[in-house]
Write an enzyme that holds these catalytic residues in place. Structure first.
Site: not given
Ligand code: 5GP
Length: 189
Positions: A110, A166, A160, A172, A50, A138, A106
């Site tokens: 992260d 969220d 964040v 959100r 979302k 990040k 997106e």
């Molecule tokens: P990744 O697979 O790149 O580690 O994570 C991506 C997903 O993790 C994002 O789409 C989001 O849903 C969640 N996410 C990663 N870091 C954050 C953050 O700092 N805040 C929030 N609210 N969601 C995050």
């Protein structure tokens, strides 16, 4: 209540990292760049639900091309604040991607695990092109090197919330992006 869930609306919300005005001007800039890069092409935005819904709807209005939007929802296993990399599509696209110019939208990258899975999945559907636009990255955290063509902001490794992002489905609707203050786990002893 899960371990990382906020105890109340007040006690977890940290300072503003990116204001609504700063975000709006970046979204406009990204839209202009995308418009330039895809001149004479029709674009299909694939927004990841979302979190990216708010960013994608603002971004779409700053793109001056024939643009469609579709949504995909992914569930990743892990704690509230970390991704495990094990990903499952819970709502698939309605659109056929064959020969389309597709731009994944997106909210935040992260580790990059979610997007690297999604990119592989969407590439198997034979799009004409497939690129990624992420509002936040990040940079220091990325475990999987994925090529992100459009980046709004590179941010430090803070969790964040706001502007679609969220925790436990909350925050959100905040217009600014805030740091989250994650409380220490309460020691029962
Ligand atoms: P990744 O697979 O790149 O580690 O994570 C991506 C997903 O993790 C994002 O789409 C989001 O849903 C969640 N996410 C990663 N870091 C954050 C953050 O700092 N805040 C929030 N609210 N969601 C995050």
């Amino acid at each position: 209540m899960t371990r990382d869930a906020p105890r109340s609306t007040e006690d977890l919300l940290g300072p503003i990292m990116l204001s609504a005005e700063t975000i709006a001007s970046k979204v406009k800039e990204l839209g202009q760049q995308i418009t330039k890069d895809y001149q004479n092409h029709e674009l299909l935005l694939v927004a990841i639900l979302k979190g990216a819904s708010i960013f994608a709807s603002d971004l779409m209005r700053s793109i001056d091309l024939i643009t469609e939007i579709d949504f995909i929802a992914i569930s990743s296993y892990g704690s509230t604040t970390k991704t495990s990399g094990v990903v499952r599509i819970v709502k698939d696209l309605d659109s056929d991607l064959t020969d389309r110019d597709v731009l994944i939208v997106e909210d935040i990258v992260d580790s990059g695990l979610t997007l690297s899975y999604l990119k592989r999945n969407l590439l198997s559907r034979s799009p004409r092109s497939l690129e990624i636009c992420s509002l936040l990255v990040k940079e220091e955290k990325q475990r999987t090197k994925i090529n992100i063509r459009y980046i709004g902001f590179e941010i430090p490794d803070n969790f964040v919330v706001g502007y679609g992002l969220d925790i436990g489905q909350k925050y959100r609707n905040l217009p600014d992006i805030h740091k989250l203050i994650i409380p220490e786990r309460e020691n029962p002893h």
